[in-house]
Design a protein around this motif. Structure first.
Motif, PDB file in Angstrom:
ATOM      1  N   TYR A  19       0.838  -1.207   0.000  1.00  0.00           N
ATOM      2  CA  TYR A  19       0.000   0.000   0.000  1.00  0.00           C
ATOM      3  C   TYR A  19       0.870   1.253   0.000  1.00  0.00           C
ATOM      4  CZ  TYR A  19      -3.804   3.198   1.306  1.00  0.00           C
ATOM      5  OH  TYR A  19      -4.719   4.228   1.336  1.00  0.00           O
ATOM      6  N   HIS A  64       0.388   4.003  -2.885  1.00  0.00           N
ATOM      7  CA  HIS A  64      -0.468   5.140  -2.540  1.00  0.00           C
ATOM      8  C   HIS A  64       0.180   6.220  -1.672  1.00  0.00           C
ATOM      9  CE1 HIS A  64      -3.857   2.982  -4.241  1.00  0.00           C
ATOM     10  NE2 HIS A  64      -3.558   1.922  -3.486  1.00  0.00           N
ATOM     11  N   THR A  90      -9.092   2.510   0.237  1.00  0.00           N
ATOM     12  CA  THR A  90      -9.334   3.182  -1.049  1.00  0.00           C
ATOM     13  C   THR A  90      -9.701   4.639  -0.816  1.00  0.00           C
ATOM     14  OG1 THR A  90     -10.048   1.121  -2.094  1.00  0.00           O
ATOM     15  CG2 THR A  90     -10.737   3.177  -3.134  1.00  0.00           C
ATOM     16  N   ALA A  92      -6.594   6.555   0.197  1.00  0.00           N
ATOM     17  CA  ALA A  92      -5.679   6.764  -0.929  1.00  0.00           C
ATOM     18  C   ALA A  92      -5.993   8.071  -1.659  1.00  0.00           C
ATOM     19  CB  ALA A  92      -5.757   5.585  -1.891  1.00  0.00           C
ATOM     20  N   ASP A 114      -3.384  11.138  -2.371  1.00  0.00           N
ATOM     21  CA  ASP A 114      -3.200  11.619  -3.744  1.00  0.00           C
ATOM     22  C   ASP A 114      -3.206  13.147  -3.796  1.00  0.00           C
ATOM     23  OD1 ASP A 114      -2.811  10.905  -6.508  1.00  0.00           O
ATOM     24  OD2 ASP A 114      -4.829  11.670  -6.887  1.00  0.00           O
TER      25      ASP A 114
END
Length: 432
Positions: A220, A224, A419, A422, A426
């Motif tokens: 991960y 990410h 998710t 992430a 970002d």
């Protein structure tokens, strides 16, 4: 006409209230953490909290290192990293908690575990719990405990009236082992406290044991987090970037689901009512014939000489093998020639132990006990009785994640949680 006017006035009043009080619907939370101690997963969870601080009204960050050398400086370090990324975060979420505000609510709590009575002296952290709990608001204060219970127990001792104004989500398990005396004080004196005691389910967040889990915690970071701001670079320092975050389920519980219903579904697990906290009292040592559930309170009571020393003085030690060495747990003088120690095993195992002391009646005693994997296990006459608002890990076999009781109630949401996280990492990558 009057009714129409009233409805218009009411709607205007509600809209105005929410506009002037944008945090009115956010959960009030106070974190008690042993960050900086022997387990760096608290740093990971603190990064997660800071990045989602727009979802909460954070009222306190308390350093409560019942074991290890953590301090509030470890919290302040994480806030400083967050501050460097804060201008980027604000482009996406304008209501994230401001770094200076977070510093102002960071407090130092108890170092080390409480003595046999379960509490010690007032700390800046325990006093802050009382202050926050007493604020005039209809919302409860959620006390999310990532380590020991020493500061919470101290706060309840100093101001027992706050018990009806707080709700607790505690990551127990190994933390329960270190906090045996404070835990016993709370269950004995505050059985009606609103309390979620999570002794095993939280492992499901980082176990990688099930086909339900498609996001691997080992890669991960690479996919990410790597290259995502100052918090991202720092994250590599904890487990080499592998996701653990064993305390994060306490936050997840308030992020998705109905927190007023612990038996329902939530990102932070699903729980069942606990009507008793298992407690077994032995007046001598045990053998392989004796079996207890993991996370049960074991008490050993001994008779010895009547010393003229203060009650709660440490007079003997229990040694338990741990890897290639041993962990030592203090035993206390209760007065009138009575001696006692509490120990809470954190996992299923065949546990060997021995006692050392300058008291001949205790020195050299040793024994073995079998710890099984089903909590809370068999009933005992010495169990602590609990009220209607104590909850814990579910025991249905289909909810085990391998050997982890209740683990699937959290594991099932893990992909969705990571998710979502992430996306926030970002934001920092786009800036870089």
């Amino acid at each position: 006409m009057k009714r129409k006017f009233f409805m218009v006035w009411f709607c205007f009043t509600v809209i105005t209230f929410w506009a002037q009080n944008p945090e009115a619907d956010k959960p009030r939370i106070l974190i008690s953490t042993d960050i900086g101690g022997t387990d760096p997963d608290d740093n990971q969870s603190m990064a997660h909290l800071l990045m989602y601080s727009d979802l909460f009204k954070i009222e306190g960050l308390v350093s409560s290192p019942s074991y290890g050398n953590g301090s509030k400086e470890d919290i302040l370090k994480m806030i400083s990293l967050y501050e460097k990324d804060f201008p980027t975060f604000q482009q996406y979420k304008s209501d994230l908690a401001k770094p200076d505000y977070l510093r102002s609510i960071t407090k130092q709590g108890q170092w080390g575990n409480a003595p046999y009575k379960g509490y010690n002296t007032t700390t800046q952290g325990s006093d802050w719990i009382v202050t926050c709990a007493k604020r005039k608001t209809s919302q409860p204060l959620w006390v999310l405990v990532w380590g020991g219970l020493e500061d919470l127990a101290q706060a309840l001792h100093d101001a027992p009236e706050i018990h009806s104004r707080i709700k607790v989500y505690w990551i127990g398990g190994p933390n329960k082992k270190w906090s045996a005396n404070s835990y016993a004080y709370i269950v004995k004196n505050f059985p009606d406290l609103w309390f979620i005691e999570v002794n095993s389910s939280y492992y499901g967040f980082f176990s990688n044991n099930s086909a339900l889990d498609t996001i691997n915690s080992s890669n991960y970071y690479e996919h990410h987090i790597d290259g995502a701001g100052h918090l991202g670079r720092d994250f590599k320092n904890y487990y080499n970037g592998e996701i653990k975050m064993g305390d994060t389920p306490s936050l997840l519980y308030l992020m998705k689901g109905n927190p007023d219903d612990p038996t329902g579904e939530s990102w932070g697990g699903s729980f069942t009512t606990l009507k008793r906290s298992p407690r077994i009292v032995y007046t001598g040592t045990t053998t392989m014939k004796d079996t207890v559930a993991f996370c049960s309170i074991l008490e050993f009571h001994f008779k010895g000489p009547k010393y003229n020393i203060p009650v709660d003085s440490i007079c003997f030690w229990m040694e338990v093998p741990y890897g290639k060495s041993a962990q030592k747990w203090p035993g206390y003088y209760l007065g009138n020639g009575n001696y006692a120690i509490r120990y809470i095993p954190k996992k299923a195992e065949t546990l060997k132990y021995n006692f050392s002391s300058q008291i001949p009646e205790i020195d050299g005693l040793h024994g073995t006990i079998v710890v099984d994997n089903l909590w809370p296990g068999k009933k005992h006459s010495t169990d602590y009785k609990l009220g209607n608002n104590w909850f814990t890990d579910r025991s249905e076999k289909n909810l085990y994640d391998g050997r982890i009781q209740g683990g699937k109630t959290i594991l099932k949401w893990r992909d969705e949680v990571l998710t979502d996280w992430a996306k926030r990492w970002d934001w920092l990558k786009k800036k870089e």
